[in-house]
Design a protein around this motif. Structure first.
Motif, short mmCIF file in Angstrom:
data_model
loop_
_atom_site.label_atom_id
_atom_site.label_comp_id
_atom_site.label_asym_id
_atom_site.label_seq_id
_atom_site.Cartn_x
_atom_site.Cartn_y
_atom_site.Cartn_z
N LEU A 1 63.85 -10.67 26.40
CA LEU A 1 63.77 -11.74 25.40
C LEU A 1 64.90 -12.75 25.53
O LEU A 1 65.06 -13.61 24.67
CB LEU A 1 63.79 -11.13 23.99
CG LEU A 1 62.63 -10.21 23.65
CD1 LEU A 1 62.82 -9.60 22.28
CD2 LEU A 1 61.30 -10.94 23.75
N ARG A 2 65.65 -12.72 26.62
CA ARG A 2 66.83 -13.58 26.76
C ARG A 2 66.51 -15.07 26.79
O ARG A 2 67.32 -15.88 26.36
CB ARG A 2 67.64 -13.19 27.98
CG ARG A 2 66.97 -13.54 29.30
CD ARG A 2 67.69 -12.93 30.47
NE ARG A 2 67.13 -13.34 31.73
CZ ARG A 2 66.05 -12.85 32.29
NH1 ARG A 2 65.39 -11.90 31.66
NH2 ARG A 2 65.61 -13.29 33.44
N PHE A 3 65.36 -15.47 27.27
CA PHE A 3 65.02 -16.89 27.35
C PHE A 3 64.07 -17.32 26.23
O PHE A 3 63.57 -18.43 26.25
CB PHE A 3 64.40 -17.23 28.70
CG PHE A 3 65.37 -17.07 29.85
CD1 PHE A 3 66.58 -17.72 29.85
CD2 PHE A 3 65.05 -16.24 30.91
CE1 PHE A 3 67.47 -17.56 30.90
CE2 PHE A 3 65.93 -16.07 31.97
CZ PHE A 3 67.14 -16.74 31.96
N THR A 4 63.81 -16.46 25.27
CA THR A 4 62.94 -16.80 24.16
C THR A 4 63.68 -17.74 23.22
O THR A 4 64.77 -17.45 22.77
CB THR A 4 62.52 -15.52 23.40
OG1 THR A 4 61.90 -14.64 24.33
CG2 THR A 4 61.56 -15.85 22.29
N ASP A 5 63.06 -18.87 22.95
CA ASP A 5 63.69 -19.89 22.09
C ASP A 5 63.16 -19.72 20.66
O ASP A 5 62.04 -20.08 20.35
CB ASP A 5 63.36 -21.29 22.62
CG ASP A 5 64.12 -22.37 21.88
OD1 ASP A 5 65.06 -22.04 21.13
OD2 ASP A 5 63.77 -23.55 22.06
N PHE A 6 64.00 -19.17 19.79
CA PHE A 6 63.62 -18.94 18.41
C PHE A 6 63.85 -20.16 17.53
O PHE A 6 63.45 -20.19 16.38
CB PHE A 6 64.41 -17.75 17.84
CG PHE A 6 64.01 -16.43 18.44
CD1 PHE A 6 62.93 -15.74 17.94
CD2 PHE A 6 64.72 -15.89 19.49
CE1 PHE A 6 62.56 -14.52 18.49
CE2 PHE A 6 64.37 -14.68 20.05
CZ PHE A 6 63.28 -13.99 19.54
N SER A 7 64.50 -21.19 18.07
CA SER A 7 64.86 -22.34 17.23
C SER A 7 63.75 -23.39 17.14
O SER A 7 63.67 -24.11 16.17
CB SER A 7 66.14 -22.99 17.77
OG SER A 7 65.91 -23.50 19.07
N THR A 8 62.89 -23.50 18.14
CA THR A 8 61.88 -24.55 18.14
C THR A 8 60.56 -24.11 17.50
O THR A 8 59.93 -24.86 16.79
CB THR A 8 61.60 -25.05 19.56
OG1 THR A 8 61.19 -23.95 20.35
CG2 THR A 8 62.84 -25.68 20.15
N SER A 9 60.15 -22.88 17.78
CA SER A 9 58.90 -22.39 17.21
C SER A 9 58.99 -20.87 17.08
O SER A 9 59.88 -20.24 17.62
CB SER A 9 57.71 -22.77 18.09
OG SER A 9 57.81 -22.12 19.34
N VAL A 10 58.02 -20.31 16.39
CA VAL A 10 57.99 -18.86 16.23
C VAL A 10 57.30 -18.26 17.46
O VAL A 10 56.15 -18.60 17.75
CB VAL A 10 57.24 -18.45 14.95
CG1 VAL A 10 57.20 -16.95 14.80
CG2 VAL A 10 57.88 -19.10 13.74
N PRO A 11 57.99 -17.40 18.19
CA PRO A 11 57.40 -16.82 19.41
C PRO A 11 56.48 -15.65 19.08
O PRO A 11 56.85 -14.49 19.22
CB PRO A 11 58.63 -16.37 20.19
CG PRO A 11 59.65 -16.09 19.14
CD PRO A 11 59.38 -17.04 18.02
#
Length: 100
Positions: free
Chosen positions: A52-62
């Motif tokens: 999950l290191r490259f999962t961007d939680f700030s722009t959208s809900v993954p």
């Protein structure tokens, strides 16, 4: 190429057999027993962070990631089968990536 496969198979066999040769029943050092209990959970936690290191939680809900991790936890708690947990959640994750 065949020799490479044979050497890899022998090395794999001996690295798995050596603990049984060195540590007879009841003669296992306490540190080895401790590591055997603590490392599987620690390795799984490291793998989750790594995946999950490259999962961007700030722009959208993954959603695919959340659903896959949740499914992995639920499957493992229900069935206690690592192959089923990881395999099932990976398949669901790949399906969700393709349909979303």
């Amino acid at each position: 190429m065949l020799m490479d496969i044979i050497i890899a198979a022998l090395v794999n066999f001996f690295t798995r057999a050596l603990p049984f040769i060195f540590f007879k029943e009841g003669n296992v050092p306490k540190i080895i027993t401790y590591l055997g209990k603590i490392l599987p959970g620690a390795i799984m936690a490291i793998l989750v962070v790594y995946c999950l290191r490259f999962t961007d939680f700030s722009t959208s809900v993954p959603f695919p990631e959340i659903i896959a991790v949740t499914l992995c936890i639920v499957l493992h708690k229900a069935k206690h089968n690592i192959l089923l947990s990881i395999g099932g959640s990976t398949i669901v994750y790949m399906i969700l990536l393709n349909i979303m």
